[in-house]
Design an enzyme around this catalytic site. Structure first.
Site, PDB file in Angstrom:
ATOM      1  N   ALA A  67       0.837  -1.354  -0.093  1.00 53.73           N
ATOM      2  CA  ALA A  67       0.038  -0.016   0.152  1.00 53.73           C
ATOM      3  C   ALA A  67       0.919   1.176  -0.181  1.00 53.73           C
ATOM      4  O   ALA A  67       2.084   1.062   0.475  1.00 53.73           O
ATOM      5  CB  ALA A  67      -0.914  -0.174   1.323  1.00 53.73           C
ATOM      6  N   GLY A 112       0.462  -4.963   0.964  1.00 63.40           N
ATOM      7  CA  GLY A 112      -0.744  -5.003   0.126  1.00 63.40           C
ATOM      8  C   GLY A 112      -0.440  -5.813  -1.040  1.00 63.40           C
ATOM      9  O   GLY A 112      -1.417  -6.531  -1.683  1.00 63.40           O
ATOM     10  N   GLU A 115      -0.518  -9.443  -0.191  1.00 68.03           N
ATOM     11  CA  GLU A 115      -1.919  -9.719   0.003  1.00 68.03           C
ATOM     12  C   GLU A 115      -2.733  -9.790  -1.181  1.00 68.03           C
ATOM     13  O   GLU A 115      -3.649 -10.771  -1.461  1.00 68.03           O
ATOM     14  CB  GLU A 115      -2.574  -8.586   1.018  1.00 68.03           C
ATOM     15  CG  GLU A 115      -2.058  -8.500   2.382  1.00 68.03           C
ATOM     16  CD  GLU A 115      -2.589  -7.370   3.039  1.00 68.03           C
ATOM     17  OE1 GLU A 115      -2.101  -6.356   2.858  1.00 68.03           O
ATOM     18  OE2 GLU A 115      -3.388  -7.618   3.975  1.00 68.03           O
ATOM     19  N   GLU A 135       4.310  -4.677   7.460  1.00 71.40           N
ATOM     20  CA  GLU A 135       3.552  -3.739   8.102  1.00 71.40           C
ATOM     21  C   GLU A 135       3.863  -3.554   9.592  1.00 71.40           C
ATOM     22  O   GLU A 135       3.782  -2.299  10.079  1.00 71.40           O
ATOM     23  CB  GLU A 135       2.182  -4.335   8.101  1.00 71.40           C
ATOM     24  CG  GLU A 135       1.273  -4.137   6.617  1.00 71.40           C
ATOM     25  CD  GLU A 135       1.342  -5.170   5.689  1.00 71.40           C
ATOM     26  OE1 GLU A 135       2.252  -5.853   5.887  1.00 71.40           O
ATOM     27  OE2 GLU A 135       0.812  -5.222   4.826  1.00 71.40           O
TER      28      GLU A 135
HETATM   29  N1  COA Z   1       4.450   2.990  -0.548  1.00 73.18           N
HETATM   30  C1  COA Z   1       5.079   4.422  -1.233  1.00 73.18           C
HETATM   31  N2  COA Z   1       5.932   4.548  -2.143  1.00 73.18           N
HETATM   32  C2  COA Z   1       6.960   3.263  -2.138  1.00 73.18           C
HETATM   33  C3  COA Z   1       6.450   2.132  -1.563  1.00 73.18           C
HETATM   34  C4  COA Z   1       5.290   2.407  -0.847  1.00 73.18           C
HETATM   35  N3  COA Z   1       4.680   0.924  -0.269  1.00 73.18           N
HETATM   36  N4  COA Z   1       7.401   1.151  -2.086  1.00 73.18           N
HETATM   37  C5  COA Z   1       8.033   1.971  -2.627  1.00 73.18           C
HETATM   38  N5  COA Z   1       8.001   3.195  -2.794  1.00 73.18           N
HETATM   39  C6  COA Z   1       8.747   4.126  -3.572  1.00 73.18           C
HETATM   40  C7  COA Z   1       9.961   4.817  -2.821  1.00 73.18           C
HETATM   41  O1  COA Z   1       9.634   5.656  -1.799  1.00 73.18           O
HETATM   42  C8  COA Z   1      10.683   5.331  -4.080  1.00 73.18           C
HETATM   43  O2  COA Z   1       9.868   6.477  -4.525  1.00 73.18           O
HETATM   44  P1  COA Z   1      11.079   7.929  -4.707  1.00 73.18           P
HETATM   45  O3  COA Z   1      11.814   7.413  -5.712  1.00 73.18           O
HETATM   46  O4  COA Z   1      10.027   9.142  -5.143  1.00 73.18           O
HETATM   47  O5  COA Z   1      11.727   7.936  -3.268  1.00 73.18           O
HETATM   48  C9  COA Z   1      10.356   4.339  -5.062  1.00 73.18           C
HETATM   49  O6  COA Z   1       9.100   3.725  -4.842  1.00 73.18           O
HETATM   50  C10 COA Z   1      11.489   3.493  -5.439  1.00 73.18           C
HETATM   51  O7  COA Z   1      11.635   2.803  -4.030  1.00 73.18           O
HETATM   52  P2  COA Z   1      12.940   2.628  -3.392  1.00 73.18           P
HETATM   53  O8  COA Z   1      12.816   2.326  -1.764  1.00 73.18           O
HETATM   54  O9  COA Z   1      13.919   3.790  -3.792  1.00 73.18           O
HETATM   55  O10 COA Z   1      13.743   1.247  -4.146  1.00 73.18           O
HETATM   56  P3  COA Z   1      14.543   0.370  -3.253  1.00 73.18           P
HETATM   57  O11 COA Z   1      15.184  -0.625  -4.371  1.00 73.18           O
HETATM   58  O12 COA Z   1      15.640   0.983  -2.492  1.00 73.18           O
HETATM   59  O13 COA Z   1      13.682  -0.475  -2.191  1.00 73.18           O
HETATM   60  C11 COA Z   1      11.844  -1.829  -1.461  1.00 73.18           C
HETATM   61  C12 COA Z   1      12.652  -1.272  -2.644  1.00 73.18           C
HETATM   62  C13 COA Z   1      10.568  -2.391  -1.814  1.00 73.18           C
HETATM   63  C14 COA Z   1      12.602  -2.607  -0.420  1.00 73.18           C
HETATM   64  C15 COA Z   1      11.505  -0.398  -0.518  1.00 73.18           C
HETATM   65  O14 COA Z   1      10.987   0.541  -1.657  1.00 73.18           O
HETATM   66  C16 COA Z   1      10.575  -0.573   0.331  1.00 73.18           C
HETATM   67  O15 COA Z   1      10.722  -0.970   1.801  1.00 73.18           O
HETATM   68  N6  COA Z   1       9.099  -0.306   0.205  1.00 73.18           N
HETATM   69  C17 COA Z   1       8.092  -0.360   1.085  1.00 73.18           C
HETATM   70  C18 COA Z   1       7.512  -1.651   1.449  1.00 73.18           C
HETATM   71  C19 COA Z   1       6.398  -1.730   2.377  1.00 73.18           C
HETATM   72  O16 COA Z   1       6.730  -1.605   3.484  1.00 73.18           O
HETATM   73  N7  COA Z   1       5.437  -1.940   1.811  1.00 73.18           N
HETATM   74  C20 COA Z   1       4.262  -2.293   2.835  1.00 73.18           C
HETATM   75  C21 COA Z   1       3.454  -1.091   2.920  1.00 73.18           C
HETATM   76  S1  COA Z   1       2.228  -1.462   4.040  1.00 73.18           S
END
Ligand code: COA
Length: 261
Positions: A67, A112, A115, A135
Site C-alpha cells: 500500500a 498489500g 496480500e 506492516e
Molecule cells: N509506498 C509508497 N512508495 C513506495 C512504496 C510504498 N509501499 N514502495 C516503494 N515506494 C517508492 C519509494 O518511496 C521510491 O520513491 P521515490 O523514488 O519517490 O523516493 C520508489 O518507490 C522506489 O523505491 P526505493 O525504496 O527507492 O527502492 P529500493 O530498491 O531502494 O527498495 C523496497 C525497494 C521495496 C525494499 C522499498 O521500496 C520498500 O521497503 N518499500 C516499502 C515496502 C513496504 O513496507 N510495503 C508495505 C506497505 S504497508
C-alpha cells in the site's frame, strides 16, 4: 471501463493480462490504483471472452511493493477502517472471481502486494520475487486480508512468523512453504504463467467456476454444509452442455469444445 491511469489490460486469446503500472513507486497501491483494479475485475467478470486472468506488476523490480505509505501516513482511525475495507472489497472480488486468476510475481510483493497475490487463486514467481508483510515495522497490521489468507495458504506457524517478523522471503523459500506453485526465470515469467493458466482454461469453464466456489465455500463453513454445497454443485453440473461435451469428447476420443454453458 473508464480511462485508467495505473492498470493496463491486454489480451492473449482467452486470457486477460492485467498489469498494475505505477513503476516510479514500485506499483504501490494508492486509493486510485486499488479502485482501478476493482473496476477492471468488475468489467472482466461478466465478459464471456475471458477464460482466465493473469495479474502482474509492470517493470522488472516489483509486483506491488505494498500500500502507498505516503497515503497511509495521513490516515486516522476512521479513514483507516475505510482504507482497509476498500482494499478488502477489491481483493475479495478477485478471490471470488468466477474465472481463474493467476498472480505472476516478478519482484517485490510486499504488504498489500503480498496480500494481492494471495487473494489470487494461484501464484507463480520469478527467481527475483520477494514476498513479505512488513506492516508491523510501520506500526500497523496487514489490512487487506493478509492476516486471514496467509495462514490458510502456508499454515499458522509460518504465517505468524512472516507477519510478526516482517521479514522478506525469497522465491525459493516461497516455493518451499507453498506460497507459490512454481519459480521460473524472470524472462519466462509471463509465458510460464500463460502455460499454467491454459492448463486450467482448456477445461470446462462452468466446472472451473464451481470448483472455485466449492473450495472457497469449504473454507468458510462447516464440513457438513460444505459437503452439501459440493453435492449441489456436482448435481447442477450434470445439467450443463459442458458436462455432456466433456464426456462425449472422452468417449469419442477427441478434444472437448467447451462453451461455458
Ligand atoms: N509506498 C509508497 N512508495 C513506495 C512504496 C510504498 N509501499 N514502495 C516503494 N515506494 C517508492 C519509494 O518511496 C521510491 O520513491 P521515490 O523514488 O519517490 O523516493 C520508489 O518507490 C522506489 O523505491 P526505493 O525504496 O527507492 O527502492 P529500493 O530498491 O531502494 O527498495 C523496497 C525497494 C521495496 C525494499 C522499498 O521500496 C520498500 O521497503 N518499500 C516499502 C515496502 C513496504 O513496507 N510495503 C508495505 C506497505 S504497508
Amino acid at each position: 471501463m473508464a480511462d485508467l491511469n495505473y492498470v493496463r489490460v491486454e489480451w492473449d486469446a482467452e486470457i486477460a493480462l492485467v498489469t498494475v503500472d505505477r513503476q516510479d513507486k514500485l506499483n504501490a497501491l494508492n486509493a486510485e490504483v486499488v479502485g482501478e483494479i476493482g473496476e477492471v475485475f468488475e468489467s472482466l467478470q461478466d465478459d464471456d471472452k475471458v477464460r482466465g486472468v493473469i495479474l502482474t506488476g509492470a517493470g522488472s523490480k516489483a509486483f506491488v511493493a505494498g500500500a502507498d505509505i505516503g497515503e497511509l501516513a495521513t490516515m486516522n482511525s476512521v479513514s483507516g477502517v475505510r482504507v482497509s475495507r476498500d482494499g478488502q472489497r477489491v481483493f475479495r472480488l478477485i478471490e471470488h472471481f468466477p474465472k481463474p486468476v493467476l498472480a505472476a510475481v516478478g519482484g517485490y510483493a510486499l504488504g498489500g502486494g503480498c496480500e494481492l497475490a494471495i487473494a489470487c487463486h494461484m501464484r507463480i514467481a520469478s527467481e527475483k520475487a520477494r514476498f513479505g508483510l512488513p506492516e508491523v515495522g510501520l506500526g500497523i497490521i496487514p489490512g487487506y486480508g493478509g492476516t486471514i489468507r496467509l495462514a490458510r495458504l502456508i499454515g499458522l506457524g509460518r504465517a505468524i512468523e512472516m507477519t510478526l517478523t516482517g521479514e522478506m522471503m525469497d522465491a525459493k523459500r516461497a516455493l518451499d512453504v507453498g506460497l507459490v506453485s512454481a519459480v521460473v526465470e524472470p524472462d519466462a515469467l509471463l509465458d510460464e504463467a500463460k502455460a499454467l493458466l491454459r492448463k486450467v482454461t482448456k477445461n470446462g469453464p462452468v466446472a472451473i467456476r464451481m470448483a472455485l466456489e466449492s473450495i472457497y465455500r469449504g473454507l468458510d463453513t462447516s464440513t457438513a454444509e460444505a459437503l452439501d454445497f459440493e453435492s449441489a454443485l456436482f448435481g447442477l453440473l450434470a445439467s450443463t452442455d459442458d458436462m455432456k461435451e466433456g464426456m462425449d469428447a472422452f468417449l469419442e476420443k477427441r478434444k472437448p469444445d467447451f462453451r461455458g454453458r
